[in-house]
Design a protein around this motif. Structure first.
Motif, short mmCIF file in Angstrom:
data_model
loop_
_atom_site.label_atom_id
_atom_site.label_comp_id
_atom_site.label_asym_id
_atom_site.label_seq_id
_atom_site.Cartn_x
_atom_site.Cartn_y
_atom_site.Cartn_z
N GLN A 1 0.85 -1.21 0.00
CA GLN A 1 0.00 0.00 0.00
C GLN A 1 0.87 1.25 0.00
O GLN A 1 0.66 2.16 -0.79
CB GLN A 1 -0.86 0.02 1.26
CG GLN A 1 -2.23 -0.60 1.07
CD GLN A 1 -2.98 -0.65 2.41
OE1 GLN A 1 -2.66 0.09 3.33
NE2 GLN A 1 -3.97 -1.52 2.48
N GLU A 2 1.86 1.27 0.89
CA GLU A 2 2.72 2.44 0.99
C GLU A 2 3.60 2.59 -0.24
O GLU A 2 3.91 3.68 -0.69
CB GLU A 2 3.56 2.37 2.27
CG GLU A 2 2.70 2.80 3.47
CD GLU A 2 3.35 2.54 4.80
OE1 GLU A 2 4.56 2.24 4.83
OE2 GLU A 2 2.63 2.63 5.82
N TRP A 3 3.97 1.45 -0.79
CA TRP A 3 4.81 1.43 -1.99
C TRP A 3 4.08 2.09 -3.15
O TRP A 3 4.61 2.89 -3.90
CB TRP A 3 5.14 -0.04 -2.30
CG TRP A 3 6.16 -0.28 -3.36
CD1 TRP A 3 7.50 -0.31 -3.22
CD2 TRP A 3 5.89 -0.58 -4.74
NE1 TRP A 3 8.10 -0.60 -4.41
CE2 TRP A 3 7.13 -0.77 -5.36
CE3 TRP A 3 4.72 -0.69 -5.49
CZ2 TRP A 3 7.26 -1.08 -6.72
CZ3 TRP A 3 4.85 -1.00 -6.84
CH2 TRP A 3 6.10 -1.19 -7.45
N ILE A 4 2.76 1.78 -3.27
CA ILE A 4 1.95 2.35 -4.34
C ILE A 4 1.65 3.83 -4.05
O ILE A 4 1.72 4.67 -4.96
CB ILE A 4 0.61 1.56 -4.51
CG1 ILE A 4 0.92 0.13 -4.98
CG2 ILE A 4 -0.33 2.26 -5.49
CD1 ILE A 4 -0.25 -0.82 -4.96
N LYS A 5 1.36 4.13 -2.76
CA LYS A 5 1.01 5.49 -2.37
C LYS A 5 2.09 6.50 -2.73
O LYS A 5 1.82 7.68 -2.94
CB LYS A 5 0.77 5.53 -0.84
CG LYS A 5 -0.66 5.88 -0.48
CD LYS A 5 -0.72 6.37 0.95
CE LYS A 5 -1.03 5.21 1.89
NZ LYS A 5 -0.83 5.54 3.29
N SER A 6 3.31 6.03 -2.84
CA SER A 6 4.43 6.96 -3.06
C SER A 6 4.43 7.52 -4.49
O SER A 6 5.22 8.42 -4.80
CB SER A 6 5.76 6.27 -2.77
OG SER A 6 6.02 5.34 -3.79
N ALA A 7 3.51 7.02 -5.36
CA ALA A 7 3.47 7.50 -6.75
C ALA A 7 3.14 8.98 -6.78
O ALA A 7 2.20 9.42 -6.13
CB ALA A 7 2.44 6.70 -7.54
N LYS A 8 3.88 9.76 -7.55
CA LYS A 8 3.64 11.23 -7.58
C LYS A 8 2.70 11.57 -8.73
O LYS A 8 2.60 10.88 -9.69
CB LYS A 8 4.99 11.93 -7.77
CG LYS A 8 5.92 11.64 -6.62
CD LYS A 8 6.54 12.92 -6.05
CE LYS A 8 7.15 12.67 -4.69
NZ LYS A 8 8.35 11.86 -4.67
#
Ligand code: 5GP
Length: 205
Positions: A198-205
């Motif tokens: 989840q956090e890995w995906i959330k980091s998308a700018k």
């Protein structure tokens, strides 16, 4: 909680203590889980360094108080791992090295499986083990007989461990153990996968 546990078990006299001494020097951020025991202190041992030595009455009181993450009767003496100590080290993100017997490992595995890397360390045969026990001159003849008998029972647990190290040549056994220990922090199960993704995906700018 971000630490990892490295459990090393195997017959008494197989060389666990010597290997662990080197691991502690060579693996950054590693610490030894100092067990509590009712066994008599050996001449070369220091209270609070090798073990916390205590008597049976105090040990039983600690069991009642829930002080141990696991404990077992090994060769007629009690041995236990301090729960408080493990929580502290794991919170600090350490690699906690445990020298515990097969019974203790089975309990620990039930409670903390995702954090454990396990190694079974043994000699290449029982004759070698007997020679080592005699050479270290720290146990009585009766005690050595007891340890050899227990060793046969302990060998049956070998299959419950992830890694096997045969301590024939010390340098080789140490190198192999070091390789395994270095991978302990990369155990995938140390990470909560869903949260990580989840956090890995959330980091998308
Ligand atoms: P020794 O008396 O030779 O130091 O240890 C005897 C056995 O007790 C070894 O197999 C060692 O791994 C085991 N042992 C040491 N500390 C603990 C402990 O805290 N828990 C359990 N279950 N076994 C331990």
């Amino acid at each position: 909680m971000s630490g990892a546990l490295l459990v090393i078990s195997g017959p008494s006299g197989a060389g666990k203590s010597s290997i662990i001494r080197e691991l502690l020097k060579q693996i950054p951020n590693s610490v030894f889980s100092i067990s509590t025991t009712t066994r008599e202190k050996r001449e070369n041992e220091i209270d609070g360094v090798n073990y916390h030595f205590t008597d049976k009455k105090s040990f039983k009181k600690e069991i009642k108080n829930g002080a141990f993450l696991e404990w077992a009767n090994v060769h007629g003496n009690f041995y236990g791992t301090s729960l408080k100590q493990i929580i502290k080290f794991v919170d600090e993100g350490k690699l906690v090295i445990l020298d515990i017997d097969v019974q203790g490992y089975m309990i620990l595995k039930k409670r903390l499986k995702c954090r454990i890397t396990s190694i079974f360390l043994t000699t290449k045969n029982i004759d070698d083990l007997k020679t080592r026990l005699l050479l270290r001159q720290s146990d009585s003849e009766a005690d050595i007989e007891k340890r050899l008998k227990n060793a046969i029972a302990e060998m049956a647990y070998m299959k419950r461990y992830k890694y096997l190290v045969i301590n024939d040549d010390f340098k080789t056994a140490l190198a192999q153990t070091l390789n395994i220990a270095r991978a302990a922090f990369n155990k995938r199960s140390l990470v909560k996968t869903d949260k990580f993704i989840q956090e890995w995906i959330k980091s998308a700018k």
